[in-house]
Design a protein around this motif. Structure first.
Motif, PDB file in Angstrom:
ATOM      1  N   LEU A 214     -33.910  -4.564 -27.273  1.00 35.32           N
ATOM      2  CA  LEU A 214     -34.877  -4.450 -26.178  1.00 35.32           C
ATOM      3  C   LEU A 214     -34.254  -4.793 -24.831  1.00 35.32           C
ATOM      4  N   LEU A 215     -33.398  -5.803 -24.790  1.00 33.43           N
ATOM      5  CA  LEU A 215     -32.980  -6.379 -23.510  1.00 33.43           C
ATOM      6  C   LEU A 215     -31.478  -6.342 -23.233  1.00 33.43           C
ATOM      7  N   VAL A 216     -30.678  -5.862 -24.190  1.00 29.47           N
ATOM      8  CA  VAL A 216     -29.232  -5.964 -23.987  1.00 29.47           C
ATOM      9  C   VAL A 216     -28.485  -4.651 -24.188  1.00 29.47           C
ATOM     10  N   THR A 217     -28.692  -3.970 -25.311  1.00 26.23           N
ATOM     11  CA  THR A 217     -27.754  -2.912 -25.700  1.00 26.23           C
ATOM     12  C   THR A 217     -27.934  -1.592 -24.967  1.00 26.23           C
ATOM     13  N   ASP A 218     -29.124  -1.315 -24.450  1.00 27.26           N
ATOM     14  CA  ASP A 218     -29.346  -0.053 -23.739  1.00 27.26           C
ATOM     15  C   ASP A 218     -28.899  -0.194 -22.281  1.00 27.26           C
ATOM     16  N   ASP A 219     -28.078   0.735 -21.812  1.00 30.54           N
ATOM     17  CA  ASP A 219     -27.519   0.631 -20.462  1.00 30.54           C
ATOM     18  C   ASP A 219     -28.592   0.544 -19.384  1.00 30.54           C
ATOM     19  N   ASP A 220     -29.699   1.266 -19.563  1.00 31.30           N
ATOM     20  CA  ASP A 220     -30.743   1.278 -18.545  1.00 31.30           C
ATOM     21  C   ASP A 220     -31.718   0.109 -18.678  1.00 31.30           C
ATOM     22  N   ASN A 221     -31.540  -0.671 -19.711  1.00 33.46           N
ATOM     23  CA  ASN A 221     -32.427  -1.817 -19.936  1.00 33.46           C
ATOM     24  C   ASN A 221     -31.616  -3.052 -20.327  1.00 33.46           C
ATOM     25  N   ASN A 222     -30.541  -3.246 -19.593  1.00 33.83           N
ATOM     26  CA  ASN A 222     -29.640  -4.362 -19.860  1.00 33.83           C
ATOM     27  C   ASN A 222     -29.902  -5.478 -18.850  1.00 33.83           C
ATOM     28  N   TYR A 223     -30.330  -6.634 -19.363  1.00 29.25           N
ATOM     29  CA  TYR A 223     -30.702  -7.753 -18.487  1.00 29.25           C
ATOM     30  C   TYR A 223     -29.825  -8.976 -18.750  1.00 29.25           C
ATOM     31  N   GLU A 224     -28.606  -8.744 -19.212  1.00 31.88           N
ATOM     32  CA  GLU A 224     -27.717  -9.861 -19.531  1.00 31.88           C
ATOM     33  C   GLU A 224     -27.530 -10.806 -18.349  1.00 31.88           C
ATOM     34  N   ASP A 225     -27.206 -10.268 -17.197  1.00 28.41           N
ATOM     35  CA  ASP A 225     -26.932 -11.115 -16.030  1.00 28.41           C
ATOM     36  C   ASP A 225     -28.157 -11.934 -15.640  1.00 28.41           C
ATOM     37  N   GLU A 226     -29.326 -11.286 -15.633  1.00 26.38           N
ATOM     38  CA  GLU A 226     -30.555 -11.985 -15.240  1.00 26.38           C
ATOM     39  C   GLU A 226     -30.925 -13.071 -16.240  1.00 26.38           C
ATOM     40  N   LEU A 227     -30.718 -12.810 -17.520  1.00 24.88           N
ATOM     41  CA  LEU A 227     -31.006 -13.821 -18.541  1.00 24.88           C
ATOM     42  C   LEU A 227     -30.090 -15.022 -18.398  1.00 24.88           C
ATOM     43  N   LEU A 228     -28.850 -14.776 -18.043  1.00 26.27           N
ATOM     44  CA  LEU A 228     -27.880 -15.859 -17.927  1.00 26.27           C
ATOM     45  C   LEU A 228     -28.041 -16.670 -16.644  1.00 26.27           C
ATOM     46  N   ASP A 229     -28.452 -16.007 -15.555  1.00 31.08           N
ATOM     47  CA  ASP A 229     -28.575 -16.773 -14.306  1.00 31.08           C
ATOM     48  C   ASP A 229     -29.989 -17.294 -14.041  1.00 31.08           C
ATOM     49  N   GLY A 230     -30.938 -16.980 -14.931  1.00 32.00           N
ATOM     50  CA  GLY A 230     -32.285 -17.531 -14.817  1.00 32.00           C
ATOM     51  C   GLY A 230     -33.251 -16.689 -14.019  1.00 32.00           C
ATOM     52  N   SER A 231     -32.847 -15.511 -13.597  1.00 25.09           N
ATOM     53  CA  SER A 231     -33.711 -14.683 -12.750  1.00 25.09           C
ATOM     54  C   SER A 231     -34.460 -13.604 -13.546  1.00 25.09           C
ATOM     55  N   PHE A 232     -34.385 -13.628 -14.874  1.00 21.71           N
ATOM     56  CA  PHE A 232     -34.990 -12.587 -15.698  1.00 21.71           C
ATOM     57  C   PHE A 232     -36.502 -12.500 -15.495  1.00 21.71           C
ATOM     58  N   ASP A 233     -36.994 -11.284 -15.332  1.00 21.11           N
ATOM     59  CA  ASP A 233     -38.426 -11.022 -15.217  1.00 21.11           C
ATOM     60  C   ASP A 233     -38.978 -10.825 -16.632  1.00 21.11           C
ATOM     61  N   TRP A 234     -39.777 -11.787 -17.094  1.00 16.10           N
ATOM     62  CA  TRP A 234     -40.216 -11.779 -18.480  1.00 16.10           C
ATOM     63  C   TRP A 234     -41.261 -10.725 -18.795  1.00 16.10           C
ATOM     64  N   SER A 235     -41.720 -10.010 -17.776  1.00 15.33           N
ATOM     65  CA  SER A 235     -42.614  -8.881 -18.084  1.00 15.33           C
ATOM     66  C   SER A 235     -41.853  -7.796 -18.846  1.00 15.33           C
ATOM     67  N   ASN A 236     -40.523  -7.805 -18.727  1.00  9.00           N
ATOM     68  CA  ASN A 236     -39.705  -6.853 -19.471  1.00  9.00           C
ATOM     69  C   ASN A 236     -39.674  -7.165 -20.968  1.00  9.00           C
ATOM     70  N   TYR A 237     -40.167  -8.338 -21.335  1.00  6.68           N
ATOM     71  CA  TYR A 237     -40.239  -8.729 -22.744  1.00  6.68           C
ATOM     72  C   TYR A 237     -41.535  -8.253 -23.397  1.00  6.68           C
ATOM     73  N   ASN A 238     -42.523  -7.879 -22.582  1.00  5.44           N
ATOM     74  CA  ASN A 238     -43.851  -7.531 -23.101  1.00  5.44           C
ATOM     75  C   ASN A 238     -43.819  -6.519 -24.235  1.00  5.44           C
ATOM     76  N   LEU A 239     -42.896  -5.567 -24.151  1.00 10.69           N
ATOM     77  CA  LEU A 239     -42.866  -4.480 -25.130  1.00 10.69           C
ATOM     78  C   LEU A 239     -42.660  -4.998 -26.552  1.00 10.69           C
ATOM     79  N   LEU A 240     -41.923  -6.084 -26.710  1.00 11.78           N
ATOM     80  CA  LEU A 240     -41.652  -6.583 -28.051  1.00 11.78           C
ATOM     81  C   LEU A 240     -42.910  -7.138 -28.732  1.00 11.78           C
ATOM     82  N   PRO A 241     -43.643  -8.081 -28.110  1.00 11.68           N
ATOM     83  CA  PRO A 241     -44.892  -8.507 -28.760  1.00 11.68           C
ATOM     84  C   PRO A 241     -45.912  -7.376 -28.878  1.00 11.68           C
TER      85      PRO A 241
END
Length: 434
Positions: A214-241
């Motif tokens: 969901l959040l790492v392997t797809d090039d257009d949906n890769n949020y690695e940097d944001e997850l690591l630096d604390g700036s990740f927008d958690w609305s991008n997680y909504n799709l999983l639940p």
């Protein structure tokens, strides 16, 4: 992978456990002279997360062989299963770690300052390249011996899928469609996805593994940097639940998903009553022992987005590290060297039904056919170990259970994940500063 958020009840448990540690109980006492052994005899305390009977049997066999070759050394094996992490946290806090222990995914980040360097051992020249970044640092320190390497995906009933003419899914949409076919063709008698939710960590495992595509392997949906630096927008997680709730609403989960016990799973699969499940490597052999006509397959986690590939989830699974402060460090390293002998390393890797972590060990594997089929798929590290602060595993588990219980909406799940992610990051930063 488990991590803990300390509630009042868990703190009480830890205090009780700490009292036991200081009472001279031989399960938590690294001093052989205080653990009831004969004078002059060394007793090594050994702790592992392994819980399957065949895994423990393999280790106890190796213990016996080692003791036969080294009559002055005894090994006291401990396999506390679900209480392992809390036990190790208590012992780490009191600087009383066992002589030998499993770092269960945290060789560097949690136990790095507590373990001895094993780089001078012969087996260290045979690291599988995928294990080196996990258990070896840039200065050459080797943190633990890799018993095996994880390659997690989804277990499935290959016999049932063949009977129903279902192709092994590679995307989330294909997986849901496959489960809908199982539901319809079996008229509700088969659980398309079976979850042993009596242990909430089983739900956490699903969410953790699915977070990667969901959040790492797809090039257009890769949020690695944001997850690591604390700036990740958690609305991008909504799709999983949302997807997990969709599965429940479409009757794709077992009706007792919140209360089912893992002990039921192999029996149900052997009766062709389960199509897909997230399970450990020993699951397939357990099912075949009950019914040899049911073939168990292993597939990578499906991709969420078109154009992406499925993912194996893995890295460090079972290890043996030596406490650098052990009074018996020399003997502890002797045991690790013994365990690393190819015949012993092969025995224990095969007992776990996972590939060995060493290149000079050729272990037969129950899922070899499936690993070969999907050999082109890259192994991704466990999501929480790389991108989330310590403690988030419990949040996965509790929010997932609350979602299935109807207590939280997918949006609320994401909100709680964000709140805890920020809180635990802040706590971690404060601890680092101290």
């Amino acid at each position: 992978m488990n991590k803990s958020i300390f509630s009042l009840s868990s703190v009480t448990f830890l205090l009780v456990a700490l009292t036991a540690c200081n009472s001279g109980d031989n399960e938590t006492n690294g001093d052989s002279n205080e653990s009831g052994s004969n004078e002059g005899e060394v007793t090594l305390t050994f702790y592992s997360t392994m819980g399957e009977e065949n895994e423990i049997d393999a280790f106890e066999s190796i213990f016996a062989d080692f003791e036969a070759e080294n009559p002055g050394i005894k090994i006291e094996g401990n396999f506390p299963s679900g209480s392992y992490e809390d036990t190790l946290r208590v012992r780490m806090a009191s600087n009383d770690l066992p002589d030998l222990f499993d770092t269960h995914g945290w060789a560097k980040n949690r136990y790095g300052n507590y373990v001895a360097d094993l780089s001078d051992m012969d087996w260290a020249d045979h690291f599988d390249e995928s294990m080196e970044p996990i258990l070896k640092d840039e200065d050459g320190k080797v943190y633990a011996f890799p018993i095996n390497q994880a390659k997690d995906g989804i277990m499935y009933n290959a016999t049932l899928l063949e009977e129903l003419n279902i192709k092994v899914p590679e995307t989330m949409d294909e997986w849901i469609a496959a489960m809908e076919t199982v539901r319809d063709e079996a008229e509700g008698d088969v659980a398309p996805l079976w979850i042993p939710g009596n242990d909430q960590f089983a739900i956490g495992q699903i969410l953790d593994q699915l977070s990667t595509p969901l959040l790492v392997t797809d090039d257009d949906n890769n949020y690695e940097d944001e997850l690591l630096d604390g700036s990740f927008d958690w609305s991008n997680y909504n799709l999983l639940p949302e997807k997990l709730l969709e599965m429940q609403e479409k009757d794709l989960l077992n009706v007792d998903a919140l209360t089912a016990n893992d002990a039921q799973r192999a029996q149900l699969m052997s009766q062709n009553l389960i199509a897909f499940t997230f399970a450990g490597g020993a699951f397939g052999p357990d099912v075949q022992e009950l019914n040899s006509e049911v073939e168990i397959g292993s597939m990578p986690v499906p991709a969420f987005f078109e154009g992406d590939e499925p993912s194996w989830i893995g890295g460090e699974r079972h290890t043996v590290a030596a406490s650098k402060d052990s009074e018996n460090l020399e003997e502890a390293k002797m045991f690790i060297e013994f365990l690393a002998q190819p015949e012993n390393a092969k025995k224990i890797a095969e007992a776990t039904t996972l590939p060995s972590g060493l290149t000079n060990v050729d272990a037969e594997n129950f899922y070899a056919e499936y690993y070969e089929k999907w050999s082109h798929i890259e192994v991704q590290p466990y999501f929480d170990r790389v991108y989330l602060p310590s403690g988030m595993w419990d949040v996965y588990a509790t929010t997932g259970a609350d979602l299935l219980a109807g207590s939280l909406t997918p949006e609320q799940v994401a909100d709680v994940m964000e709140e805890e992610y920020q809180r635990l990051r802040d706590e971690g930063a404060e601890e680092t500063e101290e």
